[in-house]
Design a protein around this motif. Structure first.
Motif, PDB file in Angstrom:
ATOM      1  N   ILE A 139     -64.957 -44.338  34.721  1.00 26.77           N
ATOM      2  CA  ILE A 139     -63.847 -44.163  33.780  1.00 26.77           C
ATOM      3  C   ILE A 139     -62.877 -45.340  33.861  1.00 26.77           C
ATOM      4  O   ILE A 139     -62.383 -45.823  32.837  1.00 26.77           O
ATOM      5  CB  ILE A 139     -63.120 -42.825  34.038  1.00 26.77           C
ATOM      6  CG1 ILE A 139     -64.072 -41.653  33.806  1.00 26.77           C
ATOM      7  CG2 ILE A 139     -61.867 -42.695  33.188  1.00 26.77           C
ATOM      8  CD1 ILE A 139     -64.614 -41.555  32.400  1.00 26.77           C
ATOM      9  N   ALA A 140     -62.602 -45.814  35.076  1.00 31.49           N
ATOM     10  CA  ALA A 140     -61.681 -46.945  35.245  1.00 31.49           C
ATOM     11  C   ALA A 140     -62.223 -48.192  34.554  1.00 31.49           C
ATOM     12  O   ALA A 140     -61.478 -48.901  33.866  1.00 31.49           O
ATOM     13  CB  ALA A 140     -61.439 -47.213  36.726  1.00 31.49           C
ATOM     14  N   THR A 141     -63.501 -48.457  34.718  1.00 34.23           N
ATOM     15  CA  THR A 141     -64.100 -49.643  34.114  1.00 34.23           C
ATOM     16  C   THR A 141     -64.085 -49.546  32.591  1.00 34.23           C
ATOM     17  O   THR A 141     -63.682 -50.489  31.899  1.00 34.23           O
ATOM     18  CB  THR A 141     -65.543 -49.831  34.622  1.00 34.23           C
ATOM     19  OG1 THR A 141     -65.514 -49.929  36.052  1.00 34.23           O
ATOM     20  CG2 THR A 141     -66.175 -51.074  34.040  1.00 34.23           C
ATOM     21  N   ILE A 142     -64.491 -48.401  32.065  1.00 37.97           N
ATOM     22  CA  ILE A 142     -64.518 -48.228  30.607  1.00 37.97           C
ATOM     23  C   ILE A 142     -63.097 -48.302  30.040  1.00 37.97           C
ATOM     24  O   ILE A 142     -62.848 -49.000  29.044  1.00 37.97           O
ATOM     25  CB  ILE A 142     -65.197 -46.897  30.233  1.00 37.97           C
ATOM     26  CG1 ILE A 142     -66.688 -46.976  30.555  1.00 37.97           C
ATOM     27  CG2 ILE A 142     -64.976 -46.554  28.767  1.00 37.97           C
ATOM     28  CD1 ILE A 142     -67.411 -45.646  30.476  1.00 37.97           C
ATOM     29  N   SER A 143     -62.161 -47.596  30.666  1.00 34.85           N
ATOM     30  CA  SER A 143     -60.784 -47.572  30.161  1.00 34.85           C
ATOM     31  C   SER A 143     -60.119 -48.940  30.261  1.00 34.85           C
ATOM     32  O   SER A 143     -59.409 -49.359  29.344  1.00 34.85           O
ATOM     33  CB  SER A 143     -59.962 -46.551  30.938  1.00 34.85           C
ATOM     34  OG  SER A 143     -60.503 -45.269  30.784  1.00 34.85           O
ATOM     35  N   ALA A 144     -60.335 -49.639  31.362  1.00 36.06           N
ATOM     36  CA  ALA A 144     -59.725 -50.956  31.544  1.00 36.06           C
ATOM     37  C   ALA A 144     -60.274 -51.956  30.533  1.00 36.06           C
ATOM     38  O   ALA A 144     -59.511 -52.723  29.933  1.00 36.06           O
ATOM     39  CB  ALA A 144     -59.950 -51.442  32.970  1.00 36.06           C
TER      40      ALA A 144
END
Length: 182
Positions: A139-144
């Motif tokens: 989620i962090a990678t996609i959101s960032a």
């Protein structure tokens, strides 16, 4: 993305440099690139801040500050964006991250009653921790990345709009001057 809007809400470099608690950073805070507000530094700040807001770890702000310094992103914005995950938003965010991690690992989502005790934590750490951190990384990678791309897009759109407005104003001015000369 308007510079004035961002500048209005960020502390000045002098104010941050005057904080005694940040004295250990020394001359690093004097680096002007950490304070610039341009498309690249703001987009990198969103990338870093949004990434670390989804990672369940202590001292998220320190990690965001370190990476902002390393990648020449806007430092105050990187650190401020970490506060997307705050005591109110953390439980739903991290539960969603856990569900995504469990789905990615093809594990069932566990029903659990949280107990703040060492035996419960040590017993459930692997069952919950691995899916939580995997989901958080996903989620962090996609959101960032999405935040980075959205900021780049919005900033460019704003600049194009300003160029078109100036171009129309110049054409109107030329037309008015031409009409006066005739």
């Amino acid at each position: 993305m308007p510079k004035k809007f961002i500048k209005r809400y960020l502390p000045s470099p002098a104010k941050v440099q005057a904080m005694k608690s940040l004295g250990f950073l020394g001359d690093i805070l004097n680096e002007p690139n950490l304070w610039h507000i341009n498309r690249h530094s703001v987009a990198r700040a969103f990338l870093i801040g949004v990434f670390f807001c989804f990672i369940p770890m202590p001292f998220q702000m320190i990690a965001a500050a370190f990476f902002a310094i390393w990648f020449n992103a806007n430092l105050p914005l990187s650190v401020a964006l970490v506060w997307i995950s705050n005591p109110i938003t953390m439980p739903p965010m991290f539960y969603f991250n856990y569900k995504v991690g469990a789905w990615a690992l093809n594990r069932p989502v566990l029903d659990f009653d949280f107990q703040l005790s060492l035996p419960w934590i040590s017993e459930r750490l692997l069952d919950i921790g691995i899916p939580l951190y995997l989901g958080s990384l996903i989620i962090a990678t996609i959101s960032a990345c999405a935040a980075y791309l959205v900021i780049q897009f919005l900033w460019r759109r704003k600049i194009r709009s300003e160029w078109q407005t100036r171009r129309r104003a110049r054409k109107e001015l030329r037309r008015a001057r031409h009409d006066q000369a005739s």
